[in-house]
Design a protein around this motif. Structure first.
Motif, PDB file in Angstrom:
ATOM      1  N   LEU A 137       0.832  -1.201   0.000  1.00  0.00           N
ATOM      2  CA  LEU A 137       0.000   0.000   0.000  1.00  0.00           C
ATOM      3  C   LEU A 137       0.865   1.250   0.000  1.00  0.00           C
ATOM      4  CD1 LEU A 137      -2.747   1.388   0.173  1.00  0.00           C
ATOM      5  CD2 LEU A 137      -2.660   1.105   2.667  1.00  0.00           C
ATOM      6  N   ARG A 138       1.933   1.260   0.789  1.00  0.00           N
ATOM      7  CA  ARG A 138       2.835   2.410   0.788  1.00  0.00           C
ATOM      8  C   ARG A 138       3.421   2.641  -0.596  1.00  0.00           C
ATOM      9  NH1 ARG A 138       5.198  -0.095   5.300  1.00  0.00           N
ATOM     10  NH2 ARG A 138       7.136  -0.347   4.121  1.00  0.00           N
ATOM     11  N   GLN A 139       3.788   1.562  -1.252  1.00  0.00           N
ATOM     12  CA  GLN A 139       4.358   1.693  -2.591  1.00  0.00           C
ATOM     13  C   GLN A 139       3.326   2.254  -3.567  1.00  0.00           C
ATOM     14  OE1 GLN A 139       5.704  -2.329  -3.197  1.00  0.00           O
ATOM     15  NE2 GLN A 139       7.660  -1.986  -2.171  1.00  0.00           N
ATOM     16  N   GLU A 140       2.074   1.805  -3.430  1.00  0.00           N
ATOM     17  CA  GLU A 140       1.004   2.306  -4.296  1.00  0.00           C
ATOM     18  C   GLU A 140       0.806   3.813  -4.109  1.00  0.00           C
ATOM     19  OE1 GLU A 140      -3.836   1.707  -5.010  1.00  0.00           O
ATOM     20  OE2 GLU A 140      -2.725   0.321  -3.717  1.00  0.00           O
ATOM     21  N   LEU A 141       0.939   4.259  -2.864  1.00  0.00           N
ATOM     22  CA  LEU A 141       0.708   5.664  -2.543  1.00  0.00           C
ATOM     23  C   LEU A 141       1.963   6.525  -2.674  1.00  0.00           C
ATOM     24  CD1 LEU A 141      -1.533   5.126   0.603  1.00  0.00           C
ATOM     25  CD2 LEU A 141      -2.259   6.205  -1.532  1.00  0.00           C
ATOM     26  N   GLY A 142       3.115   5.896  -2.898  1.00  0.00           N
ATOM     27  CA  GLY A 142       4.354   6.645  -2.970  1.00  0.00           C
ATOM     28  C   GLY A 142       4.821   7.137  -1.621  1.00  0.00           C
ATOM     29  N   ILE A 143       4.474   6.393  -0.568  1.00  0.00           N
ATOM     30  CA  ILE A 143       4.833   6.752   0.801  1.00  0.00           C
ATOM     31  C   ILE A 143       5.978   5.864   1.251  1.00  0.00           C
ATOM     32  CG2 ILE A 143       4.045   6.767   3.202  1.00  0.00           C
ATOM     33  CD1 ILE A 143       1.220   7.217   2.121  1.00  0.00           C
ATOM     34  N   ARG A 144       7.004   6.471   1.856  1.00  0.00           N
ATOM     35  CA  ARG A 144       8.118   5.662   2.338  1.00  0.00           C
ATOM     36  C   ARG A 144       8.408   5.878   3.813  1.00  0.00           C
ATOM     37  NH1 ARG A 144       9.524   7.596  -2.565  1.00  0.00           N
ATOM     38  NH2 ARG A 144      10.708   9.323  -1.667  1.00  0.00           N
ATOM     39  N   ALA A 145       8.560   7.133   4.208  1.00  0.00           N
ATOM     40  CA  ALA A 145       9.114   7.412   5.533  1.00  0.00           C
ATOM     41  C   ALA A 145       8.048   7.543   6.610  1.00  0.00           C
ATOM     42  CB  ALA A 145       9.962   8.678   5.482  1.00  0.00           C
ATOM     43  N   ILE A 146       7.286   6.468   6.843  1.00  0.00           N
ATOM     44  CA  ILE A 146       6.321   6.482   7.939  1.00  0.00           C
ATOM     45  C   ILE A 146       6.444   5.184   8.728  1.00  0.00           C
ATOM     46  CG2 ILE A 146       4.663   7.942   6.713  1.00  0.00           C
ATOM     47  CD1 ILE A 146       2.963   5.363   6.305  1.00  0.00           C
ATOM     48  N   PRO A 147       6.197   5.240  10.046  1.00  0.00           N
ATOM     49  CA  PRO A 147       6.108   4.000  10.821  1.00  0.00           C
ATOM     50  C   PRO A 147       4.860   3.215  10.432  1.00  0.00           C
ATOM     51  CG  PRO A 147       6.469   5.913  12.240  1.00  0.00           C
ATOM     52  CD  PRO A 147       6.090   6.428  10.887  1.00  0.00           C
ATOM     53  N   ALA A 148       4.861   1.941  10.757  1.00  0.00           N
ATOM     54  CA  ALA A 148       3.710   1.080  10.491  1.00  0.00           C
ATOM     55  C   ALA A 148       3.435   0.218  11.715  1.00  0.00           C
ATOM     56  CB  ALA A 148       3.989   0.191   9.276  1.00  0.00           C
ATOM     57  N   ILE A 149       2.179   0.172  12.120  1.00  0.00           N
ATOM     58  CA  ILE A 149       1.725  -0.743  13.168  1.00  0.00           C
ATOM     59  C   ILE A 149       0.963  -1.856  12.465  1.00  0.00           C
ATOM     60  CG2 ILE A 149       0.243  -1.007  15.188  1.00  0.00           C
ATOM     61  CD1 ILE A 149       0.843   1.969  15.815  1.00  0.00           C
ATOM     62  N   VAL A 150       1.450  -3.083  12.583  1.00  0.00           N
ATOM     63  CA  VAL A 150       0.904  -4.188  11.793  1.00  0.00           C
ATOM     64  C   VAL A 150       0.257  -5.243  12.688  1.00  0.00           C
ATOM     65  CG1 VAL A 150       2.661  -3.793  10.022  1.00  0.00           C
ATOM     66  CG2 VAL A 150       3.073  -5.511  11.781  1.00  0.00           C
ATOM     67  N   GLU A 151      -0.624  -6.025  12.062  1.00  0.00           N
ATOM     68  CA  GLU A 151      -1.257  -7.181  12.698  1.00  0.00           C
ATOM     69  C   GLU A 151      -1.853  -6.841  14.065  1.00  0.00           C
ATOM     70  OE1 GLU A 151       0.543 -11.048  12.113  1.00  0.00           O
ATOM     71  OE2 GLU A 151       2.030 -10.148  10.773  1.00  0.00           O
ATOM     72  N   ASN A 152      -2.689  -5.804  14.066  1.00  0.00           N
ATOM     73  CA  ASN A 152      -3.404  -5.387  15.285  1.00  0.00           C
ATOM     74  C   ASN A 152      -2.479  -5.009  16.433  1.00  0.00           C
ATOM     75  OD1 ASN A 152      -6.038  -5.393  14.437  1.00  0.00           O
ATOM     76  ND2 ASN A 152      -6.462  -7.490  15.077  1.00  0.00           N
ATOM     77  N   GLY A 153      -1.361  -4.388  16.113  1.00  0.00           N
ATOM     78  CA  GLY A 153      -0.456  -3.923  17.150  1.00  0.00           C
ATOM     79  C   GLY A 153       0.573  -4.936  17.593  1.00  0.00           C
ATOM     80  N   ALA A 154       0.701  -6.038  16.860  1.00  0.00           N
ATOM     81  CA  ALA A 154       1.656  -7.076  17.243  1.00  0.00           C
ATOM     82  C   ALA A 154       3.096  -6.689  16.947  1.00  0.00           C
ATOM     83  CB  ALA A 154       1.316  -8.391  16.538  1.00  0.00           C
ATOM     84  N   ALA A 155       3.306  -5.688  16.098  1.00  0.00           N
ATOM     85  CA  ALA A 155       4.668  -5.232  15.797  1.00  0.00           C
ATOM     86  C   ALA A 155       4.616  -3.802  15.268  1.00  0.00           C
ATOM     87  CB  ALA A 155       5.352  -6.142  14.791  1.00  0.00           C
ATOM     88  N   ILE A 156       5.726  -3.093  15.484  1.00  0.00           N
ATOM     89  CA  ILE A 156       5.903  -1.744  14.952  1.00  0.00           C
ATOM     90  C   ILE A 156       7.123  -1.762  14.044  1.00  0.00           C
ATOM     91  CG2 ILE A 156       6.273   0.686  15.512  1.00  0.00           C
ATOM     92  CD1 ILE A 156       5.313   0.005  18.378  1.00  0.00           C
ATOM     93  N   ILE A 157       6.992  -1.171  12.865  1.00  0.00           N
ATOM     94  CA  ILE A 157       8.100  -1.098  11.919  1.00  0.00           C
ATOM     95  C   ILE A 157       8.378   0.369  11.625  1.00  0.00           C
ATOM     96  CG2 ILE A 157       8.900  -1.734   9.610  1.00  0.00           C
ATOM     97  CD1 ILE A 157       6.971  -4.130   9.761  1.00  0.00           C
ATOM     98  N   VAL A 158       9.635   0.774  11.810  1.00  0.00           N
ATOM     99  CA  VAL A 158       9.995   2.187  11.687  1.00  0.00           C
ATOM    100  C   VAL A 158      11.175   2.343  10.730  1.00  0.00           C
ATOM    101  CG1 VAL A 158      10.871   4.210  12.924  1.00  0.00           C
ATOM    102  CG2 VAL A 158       9.188   2.714  14.016  1.00  0.00           C
TER     103      VAL A 158
END
Length: 302
Positions: free
Chosen positions: A62-83
């Motif tokens: 989705l980030r690639q589709e939107l052209g977004i790169r430099a944002i954190p992501a909270i995935v799988e209902n808060g099971a991990a954070i990717i920065v």
């Protein structure tokens, strides 16, 4: 009272958003409607953090589709954070994010293999099939959801949760909660399916962790805005300063109560744009515009 009056113009702010039925359309999973709002937030230097049951692989696409790169992501209902390291946020000691060079990850939940082992014990005790993503094919999931087969494959690449496609009545799900708790698991209903994670894992815990990262980087407090549409978003909405519950596709709202909650008449991404436009429409581009206090807010991305 205009929404922009909720924000202190002297303080930076962040937006945490659910995806399916919030930022994305219900059936097409398209971000088209919300894209103008994302662009406005980018122009104002406001970080947007995706906070969803979607996997890291799904959010990356989705980030690639939107052209977004430099944002954190909270995935799988808060099971991990990717920065992303480029944000300048303090992630020293975090592990490299699998398959995502230049990003760091913090796991807050159980690994999926352990969750599946515990789910097997629940199945054995209750006699419920509790069919999940691991039990169906990419094509099966595509048929159930309307996703493309490629998108369904990304959805099934789970690292910290299992999504159940089993159809049961509310009473049965409620009875199963005790069995999940016995195994140190939690099961939450999203917009379509139920997602099982380790106990204590939720969007709110991850949101608070990300807020702390930004406050540490900025050296001062930040204001937080959260948008969601389902009961699954309650922890997210309880963790932010300003919480917005968007209308469901049928025009109603999820049965969700939390202090200070703003119910928005706009449905899904239409409501999302309504909120973002209201927060940004303060009469001047300088009132809420944030300075480049980290590499993220100064980047060309949202």
């Amino acid at each position: 009272m205009p929404l922009s009056s909720l924000l202190d113009p002297a303080s930076p702010w962040l937006v945490f958003t659910d995806l399916d039925g919030t930022l994305l359309e219900w059936s097409s999973y398209s971000p088209k409607i919300a894209r103008p709002g994302l662009l406005r937030l980018r122009e104002r230097g406001v970080p947007v953090v995706f906070c969803s049951s979607k996997t890291a692989t799904e959010q990356r696409a989705l980030r690639q589709e939107l052209g977004i790169r430099a944002i954190p992501a909270i995935v799988e209902n808060g099971a991990a954070i990717i920065v992303p390291e480029s944000t300048g946020l303090p992630t020293a000691g975090w592990e490299p994010a699998p398959g995502e060079p230049g990003r760091r990850a913090l796991a807050l939940g159980l690994p999926v293999a352990e969750i599946q082992t515990r789910l097997d014990r629940v199945r054995a005790r209750t006699g419920q099939a509790l069919r999940g993503y691991r039990d169906i094919s990419d094509a099966d999931l595509a048929e159930l959801t309307g996703l493309s087969v490629e998108s369904a494959a990304r959805a099934r690449q789970r690292d910290f949760s299992e999504t159940l496609v089993e159809v049961l009545d509310d009473e049965t799900w409620a009875q199963l909660d005790a069995e999940f708790a016995r195994e140190g698991l939690e099961c939450r209903h999203g917009g379509r399916f139920h997602t099982v994670t380790g106990a204590g894992t939720d969007k709110g815990r991850a949101v608070r962790q990300v807020i702390e990262l930004y406050e540490s980087a900025y050296g001062r407090s930040v204001q937080s805005v959260g948008l969601g549409d389902s009961a699954n978003d309650k922890p997210l909405l309880e963790a932010v300063d300003h919480a917005f519950l968007l209308a469901l596709e049928n025009g109603s709202w999820a049965d969700l109560a939390t202090d200070g909650l703003h119910r928005v008449g706009g449905r899904g991404p239409y409501g999302w744009v309504e909120v973002v436009d209201g927060l940004l429409d303060d009469g001047t581009d300088d009132t809420v515009k944030q300075k480049s206090e980290t590499a993220e807010t100064g980047s060309a991305d949202v």
